[in-house]
Design a protein around this motif. Structure first.
Motif: not given
Length: 185
Positions: A69, A72-73, A77, A88
Motif C-alpha cells: 500500500v 489510501e484515499y 487505494t 490504483c
C-alpha cells in the motif's frame, strides 16, 4: 486512420516475478489479452507516468501476492506491485472472479486534453469529461474493449522512459508528448 491498441508493455528487472504477480492478479486470460512483460536492465527510478486502474473485491489478495500500500484515499487505494509499479485499486460494484479487473489505463500529461484528442483521432472512441469537466477520458477505443484511457493532469518532468507503455497493432512510434508506443506482437 484508426489504429488498434494492443496490450500494455511492462518493463521489468525480474520479468518472471512481475508476470507471476499480474497473471495471478488479473487471471490468465485477462493477463494474456492485456499485458506483455519484457526484460529491462534499468531499475525503476521515478513514479510511472502510465499505470492501470483496477476493480477489486478487496485488496488483501493483492497484498498476499506481494503488493504494498502506497496511499489510501476515500474512493481508492494506491498500491505498488512486486517491482514498485504503481496502480490504483477501486472497490468493485459487482463481484469479480479474479483478485482484480483492469478497467482503465492512466497516462500522466501536462496537457491531457490535447493528448487525449490526438489519440482519439488515431484509435477512435468517445472523448468524455474527466472529474474536472475537461475532455480527457477516452472510451470505446479500438483494441481496448471495456477499458477507459484516462489522461491525467500532471506536470512532473519526464526524466525516464515509461516502464509501462501501450502498444498498437503495426509499427511503433512516439506520440507528440514523447510517450513511446510499441508495436504489438
Amino acid at each position: 486512420m484508426t489504429l488498434s491498441l494492443g496490450p500494455l508493455i511492462v518493463a521489468a528487472a525480474d520479468p518472471a516475478a512481475v508476470e507471476r504477480f499480474w497473471r495471478t492478479a488479473l487471471g490468465p486470460d485477462a493477463f494474456r489479452d492485456r499485458l506483455r512483460i519484457r526484460q529491462d536492465r534499468e531499475p525503476k527510478v521515478v513514479k510511472n507516468r502510465v499505470h492501470p486502474d483496477l476493480y477489486v473485491n478487496e485488496i488483501a489478495p493483492l497484498l498476499a501476492l506481494g503488493a504494498t500500500v502506497l496511499a489510501e484515499y476515500p474512493e481508492w487505494t494506491t498500491l505498488a506491485d512486486v517491482e514498485g509499479n504503481e496502480f490504483c485499486a477501486f472497490p468493485s460494484a459487482t463481484d469479480i472472479d479474479s483478485p482484480a479487473r483492469l478497467f482503465a489505463v492512466c497516462t500522466d500529461s501536462d496537457r491531457p486534453e490535447e493528448l487525449a484528442s490526438w489519440w482519439a483521432e488515431r484509435v477512435g472512441g468517445n472523448l468524455r469529461a474527466g472529474p474536472d469537466g475537461t475532455l480527457r477520458w477516452l472510451y470505446d477505443t479500438a483494441g481496448w474493449d471495456g477499458v477507459v484511457w484516462k489522461f491525467v493532469r500532471n506536470s512532473d518532468e519526464r526524466v525516464a522512459p515509461n516502464r509501462w507503455r501501450w502498444s498498437v497493432l503495426g509499427a511503433g512510434f512516439v506520440d507528440p508528448q514523447g510517450n513511446e508506443v510499441s508495436a504489438a506482437r
